[in-house]
Scaffold this active site. Sequence first.
Site, PDB file in Angstrom:
ATOM      1  N   SER A  25      -5.054 -51.010 -17.772  1.00  0.00           N
ATOM      2  CA  SER A  25      -6.595 -51.510 -17.480  1.00  0.00           C
ATOM      3  C   SER A  25      -7.079 -50.715 -15.967  1.00  0.00           C
ATOM      4  CB  SER A  25      -6.404 -53.033 -16.803  1.00  0.00           C
ATOM      5  OG  SER A  25      -6.017 -53.764 -18.110  1.00  0.00           O
ATOM      6  N   SER A 169     -11.678 -64.158 -19.635  1.00  0.00           N
ATOM      7  CA  SER A 169     -11.431 -62.843 -20.056  1.00  0.00           C
ATOM      8  C   SER A 169     -12.066 -61.897 -19.003  1.00  0.00           C
ATOM      9  CB  SER A 169     -12.235 -62.532 -21.591  1.00  0.00           C
ATOM     10  OG  SER A 169     -12.170 -61.132 -21.691  1.00  0.00           O
ATOM     11  N   ASP A 317      -0.710 -60.807 -21.927  1.00  0.00           N
ATOM     12  CA  ASP A 317      -0.114 -59.690 -22.868  1.00  0.00           C
ATOM     13  C   ASP A 317       1.315 -59.514 -22.665  1.00  0.00           C
ATOM     14  OD1 ASP A 317      -2.921 -58.800 -23.273  1.00  0.00           O
ATOM     15  OD2 ASP A 317      -2.834 -57.364 -21.539  1.00  0.00           O
ATOM     16  N   ARG A 348      -1.592 -62.460 -32.369  1.00  0.00           N
ATOM     17  CA  ARG A 348      -0.246 -62.445 -31.790  1.00  0.00           C
ATOM     18  C   ARG A 348       0.523 -63.590 -32.049  1.00  0.00           C
ATOM     19  NH1 ARG A 348      -1.665 -58.409 -26.695  1.00  0.00           N
ATOM     20  NH2 ARG A 348      -1.671 -56.465 -27.762  1.00  0.00           N
TER      21      ARG A 348
HETATM   22  O1  SPQ Z   1      -7.679 -53.145 -24.645  1.00  0.00           O
HETATM   23  P1  SPQ Z   1      -6.997 -54.207 -25.456  1.00  0.00           P
HETATM   24  O2  SPQ Z   1      -6.896 -53.631 -26.892  1.00  0.00           O
HETATM   25  O3  SPQ Z   1      -7.966 -55.469 -25.239  1.00  0.00           O
HETATM   26  O4  SPQ Z   1      -5.641 -54.337 -24.818  1.00  0.00           O
HETATM   27  C1  SPQ Z   1      -4.862 -55.488 -24.349  1.00  0.00           C
HETATM   28  C2  SPQ Z   1      -3.473 -55.216 -24.346  1.00  0.00           C
HETATM   29  O5  SPQ Z   1      -2.648 -55.904 -24.964  1.00  0.00           O
HETATM   30  O6  SPQ Z   1      -2.992 -54.048 -23.975  1.00  0.00           O
HETATM   31  C3  SPQ Z   1      -5.074 -56.844 -25.360  1.00  0.00           C
HETATM   32  F1  SPQ Z   1      -5.000 -56.678 -26.580  1.00  0.00           F
HETATM   33  O7  SPQ Z   1      -5.118 -55.892 -23.162  1.00  0.00           O
HETATM   34  C4  SPQ Z   1      -6.329 -56.602 -22.509  1.00  0.00           C
HETATM   35  C5  SPQ Z   1      -5.824 -57.680 -21.939  1.00  0.00           C
HETATM   36  O8  SPQ Z   1      -5.446 -58.701 -22.932  1.00  0.00           O
HETATM   37  C6  SPQ Z   1      -6.965 -55.526 -21.399  1.00  0.00           C
HETATM   38  C7  SPQ Z   1      -7.824 -56.138 -20.352  1.00  0.00           C
HETATM   39  C8  SPQ Z   1      -8.507 -55.566 -19.356  1.00  0.00           C
HETATM   40  O9  SPQ Z   1      -8.130 -54.293 -19.294  1.00  0.00           O
HETATM   41  O10 SPQ Z   1      -9.719 -55.696 -18.722  1.00  0.00           O
HETATM   42  C9  SPQ Z   1      -7.897 -57.581 -20.333  1.00  0.00           C
HETATM   43  C10 SPQ Z   1      -7.305 -58.395 -21.405  1.00  0.00           C
HETATM   44  O11 SPQ Z   1      -8.104 -58.968 -22.466  1.00  0.00           O
HETATM   45  P2  SPQ Z   1      -9.294 -60.004 -22.274  1.00  0.00           P
HETATM   46  O12 SPQ Z   1      -9.859 -60.283 -23.582  1.00  0.00           O
HETATM   47  O13 SPQ Z   1      -8.452 -61.242 -21.755  1.00  0.00           O
HETATM   48  O14 SPQ Z   1     -10.303 -59.762 -21.215  1.00  0.00           O
END
Ligand code: SPQ
Length: 430
Positions: A25, A169, A317, A348
Amino acid sequence: MTVSKVLDYAQPSLQGSLRIPGDKSISHRSIMFGAIAEGTTTVEGFLQSDDCLSTIDCFSKLGVKISVDGENVSVHSNGMDAWKEPDEILYTGNSGTTTRLMLGILAGSSISSVLIGDESIQKRPMKRVTDPLKLMGASFIGRESGQYTPIAIEGTKLQGITYKMPVASAQVKSAILLAALNAEGETVVIETETSRDHTEKMLQHFGATISVEDKTIRFKGGQTLTGTHVVVPGDISSAAFFLVAGAIVPNSKLTLQNVGLNETRTGILDVLQAMNAKITIQALNNVSHEEIGDITVETSTLKSSVISGDLIPRLIDEIPILALLATQATGKTIIKDAEELKVKETNRIDAVVNELKKLGATISATADGMVIEGPTPLHGGDLKTYGDHRIGMMAAIASLITSSAVTIDNEACIAVSYPNFFEQLATIVK
Ligand code: SPQ
């Protein structure tokens, strides 16, 4: 091409230390902020994974000069106004973070562009981002009114909004805050539950002013970011696989160095402690507005737990690997309030339940999570990753405690977040 891998460990114990690779992130954001900022940004500890390289690729197509030397990256930019309109489609690969945050950034730029991702990204919902951005004045064209990529973006002048988030999110929050940088007036984002706050922290690190009071974030548009040095902590979501491995593999003791300990990400440590795992945290430090430390974990006799509510965004995650942990804990572990798992790289909930069942686990899916009863000895089997790195790594850690071999159908997907996962694993298997 997908290549399967056979994992056959004969009653190993795990010993030693690992330096956990950079946080995904924060690595994404370091490139994005460096590209938006004026001047040079240097990044140390960058995660060179497939997802983060997709972010670099997108900004290179926008004319931003980025050089990568292992974990050191430099980004040279004269700010967003100096970006060029890309003559190619921006490809975000498997990365939800790249896709959603780019939508926020490009919405308020002065250029037109088109974003597309891989097969998994093309099924992940984008309206959660495009809807609030449209309220700010953004212009998108995409399937089902901007729900799915490919999405075309016509950069335009934006207005600040007040937005109450319907889901917890960090990607939605970050897309709005990044758009707010170029919007007129103030933007207010109100969260339901606190999600990871790396964007808020990095805005401050790049010289912006942002106010965060409980779940309300206020941010004034028109602020200029200035290039700086970013140190990326190790990714606690990657460390999670070895934290669980250390707790469930007999006679093990592992130290994981340089792990990011941002409070919005440490739900896994709270759960490990609640489940009786032996963990200790040392050498606390602060780098680039983020906490880091070393974590030691030892084999433990585990008990079940309930994982729900505001804990969920702090470990979203980590749920696949926590489900494996729960198979080795005495009692019934209940994971609820986690519907968001259905819109990750794959569903998942279904993936974890299907694959752990194949190994003999007592696990069932619920509408918003899963229920796991333990402790259960696991046997080998042929597991699917669904092209999802976190399912692939869960299967690999499971193979350390199965009575026979586990085969995973796609080793390569793990490089999305942890390219040297198997190399690191090999160094601690004794
Ligand atoms: O980037 P991506 O594909 O969404 O990756 C994931 C992961 O498992 O690595 C989720 F599938 O992480 C997200 C996390 O779930 C990364 C993230 C961020 O960097 O802001 C936030 C989370 O997602 P969200 O939808 O809760 O904002």
